[in-house]
Design an enzyme around this catalytic site. Structure first.
Site, PDB file in Angstrom:
ATOM      1  N   ARG A 210      20.861   2.596 -19.384  1.00  0.00           N
ATOM      2  CA  ARG A 210      19.760   3.503 -19.055  1.00  0.00           C
ATOM      3  C   ARG A 210      18.463   3.103 -19.778  1.00  0.00           C
ATOM      4  NH1 ARG A 210      19.750   8.951 -17.521  1.00  0.00           N
ATOM      5  NH2 ARG A 210      21.981   9.142 -17.973  1.00  0.00           N
TER       6      ARG A 210
ATOM      7  N   LEU B 145      11.524   8.659 -15.478  1.00  0.00           N
ATOM      8  CA  LEU B 145      11.804   7.364 -16.094  1.00  0.00           C
ATOM      9  C   LEU B 145      13.137   7.367 -16.834  1.00  0.00           C
ATOM     10  CD1 LEU B 145       8.334   6.276 -17.521  1.00  0.00           C
ATOM     11  CD2 LEU B 145       9.661   5.097 -15.770  1.00  0.00           C
ATOM     12  N   HIS B 146      13.567   8.540 -17.274  1.00  0.00           N
ATOM     13  CA  HIS B 146      14.847   8.652 -17.978  1.00  0.00           C
ATOM     14  C   HIS B 146      16.014   8.815 -17.009  1.00  0.00           C
ATOM     15  CE1 HIS B 146      11.888   9.740 -21.087  1.00  0.00           C
ATOM     16  NE2 HIS B 146      12.776   9.280 -21.943  1.00  0.00           N
ATOM     17  N   GLY B 147      15.737   8.814 -15.707  1.00  0.00           N
ATOM     18  CA  GLY B 147      16.801   8.986 -14.731  1.00  0.00           C
ATOM     19  C   GLY B 147      17.176  10.442 -14.552  1.00  0.00           C
TER      20      GLY B 147
END
Length: 476
Positions: free
Chosen positions: A156, A356-358
């Site tokens: 990630r 952006l962190h999923g």
């Protein structure tokens, strides 16, 4: 006082290796803690950190040699960056490469196509926004299609750093034709695979990456080559020792020190939150160590003292991950503020920083809570400062402040600033405790069944206090 609302976004690199290495041994004596926790953590740190230091030191030595042998062959140097970055990626992650490869390749194809066919400056939608939409969409779809959550958690942070690099590249090459002329397959792959930051970050711009290949300018004072090497190695050692210290604190010392009073839920929450923060400092100092080992110009990645002793939450999220803060401010907030206005820029910054962190739902809600708190804190302190002419703003006034009658050393300012300091420490405990990932004792298992079970255990105290603070803002 001017205030940039994008200052309240943060980042957390998830490293499952930390969870694997972390051993929770509550109510153990000192000898058992050393044997069962400190020794395994040190073995893990030695194995994990050696990869970063060894690969990057060798990389920096070869770069220095290549400069002397092939001073104008940048292609060879980019190839060197690709090779060492791929080696480090394989040794640390060792699976899930296809996600990295498909995202890197497809982003390059998209960007090349846009520059090739849509290079006109008069189009309404600019190239960087198309790249952002595609990159984030690709990231989310990849996470949904990945069948193993463990695999995705391992990559990630690497995927996020890759995406940040390419998105900043899209903005920089859109504005700078000279920089765009330096972009090709070799420089692109060398940039995204640079061993200094391919796994843990921190983000650096494409221009900063190109500066790696430029010969170092002579310093103002003469230092022997032996002295320079000794100074360089001491910087690596200091960063490595700080990283190990924070790892041991996160894994062992917090549980050992708090065990006698861990029956109180707020003490347990404090331990979880502090463990989360110190694990982040471990990653921050390890990434800093990696940058120094590669002989890349670097700035501090995080400031633990600014986070642990916060004047305001704005200070916390700015100091939490400094490169991430600068990236959001430079490429998202400032870019969207002019065409869409401040309110839309704030919303877009929050949305993009979250995505952006999923699919990290806890982080999304935490970011939203932090954003709300920083806004309310800023407005309340601004009102108090105006009503009482006091130095109590979120930013520290200069010691010779001529705007306010009550300066920071006055009793009134000391009391108000101390109250907000206490409030921010309270929020650090509350917001950080839900990111504790290790398995607790059986009596705590039920709290992990819901996404926000830790907050429910604390009766959502910070959120209720946020509502009260917002009402207080209107009353005063």
């Amino acid at each position: 006082m001017d205030y940039y609302y994008d200052d309240y976004y943060d980042e957390y690199y998830e490293q499952p290796d930390l969870a694997a290495a972390r051993l929770v041994h509550r109510e153990l004596n000192f000898e058992e803690t050393i044997t069962s926790c400190v020794h395994p953590s040190l073995r893990f740190a030695g194995q994990y950190m050696t990869n970063f230091v060894a690969v990057n030191v060798l990389f920096s030595i070869l770069v220095l040699c290549f400069r002397k042998v092939l001073p104008i062959s940048h292609r060879s140097l980019h190839l060197l960056s690709c090779i060492f970055g791929a080696i480090l990626l394989y040794r640390v992650i060792d699976h899930g490469f296809y996600h990295f490869l498909q995202l890197a390749i497809s982003l390059y194809v998209v960007q090349w196509t846009l520059h090739r066919w849509l290079s006109g400056s008069g189009r309404y939608i600019k190239t960087p926004f198309i790249v952002i939409a595609y990159g984030i969409g690709n990231l989310l779809v990849s996470e949904l299609l990945e069948q193993s959550p463990e695999t995705w958690n391992r990559i990630r942070g690497t995927q996020m750093i890759l995406l940040m690099k390419v998105l900043s590249l899209a903005f920089d090459t859109e504005e700078n034709q000279t920089l765009r002329n330096q972009l090709n397959v070799f420089s692109y792959t060398g940039y995204i695979l640079c061993p200094a930051n391919v796994v843990l970050g921190p983000w650096i711009s494409f221009n900063d990456y190109l500066n790696i290949w430029k010969p170092a300018l002579p310093s103002g004072h003469h230092r022997s080559s032996g002295g320079r090497i000794l100074l360089h190695m001491s910087r690596i050692l200091i960063s490595a020792l700080l990283a190990v210290g924070f790892l041991l604190t996160s894994n062992c010392m917090i549980d050992y020190l708090l065990a006698p009073i861990a029956s109180w839920k707020w003490v347990r929450a404090y331990g979880r939150a502090l463990s989360f923060r110190t694990s982040h400092y471990f990653i921050a100092y390890l990434s800093q160590c990696s940058m120094i080992a590669a002989a890349v110009d670097w700035n501090p990645v995080s400031s633990p003292t600014a986070v642990e002793f916060p004047r305001s939450l704005v200070q916390v999220v700015t100091a939490w991950n400094i490169p991430m803060h600068l990236w959001l401010k430079r490429y998202i907030f400032r870019t969207t503020k002019r065409p869409f206005g401040t309110a839309a820029a704030i919303a877009l910054t929050y949305i993009i920083s979250s995505l952006l962190h999923g699919l990290h739902y806890r982080l999304w809600v935490t970011l939203l809570t932090i954003g709300s708190w920083t806004f309310v804190e800023h407005e309340v302190r601004k009102k108090i400062a105006a009503i009482y002419s006091a130095c109590v703003l979120v930013g520290k006034c200069p010691s010779t402040c001529t705007v306010h009658q009550h300066r920071s050393k006055s009793v009134f300012c000391f009391v108000i600033n101390t109250l907000f300091f206490t409030l921010n420490v309270f929020n650090l405990i509350y917001l950080g405790c839900i990111f504790e990932t290790t398995e607790g004792p059986p009596e705590e298992a039920d709290h992990n069944k819901t996404m926000f079970g830790r907050w429910a255990e604390l009766n959502y105290a910070s959120h209720w206090l946020l509502v009260f603070a917002y009402l207080f803002y209107f009353v005063i």
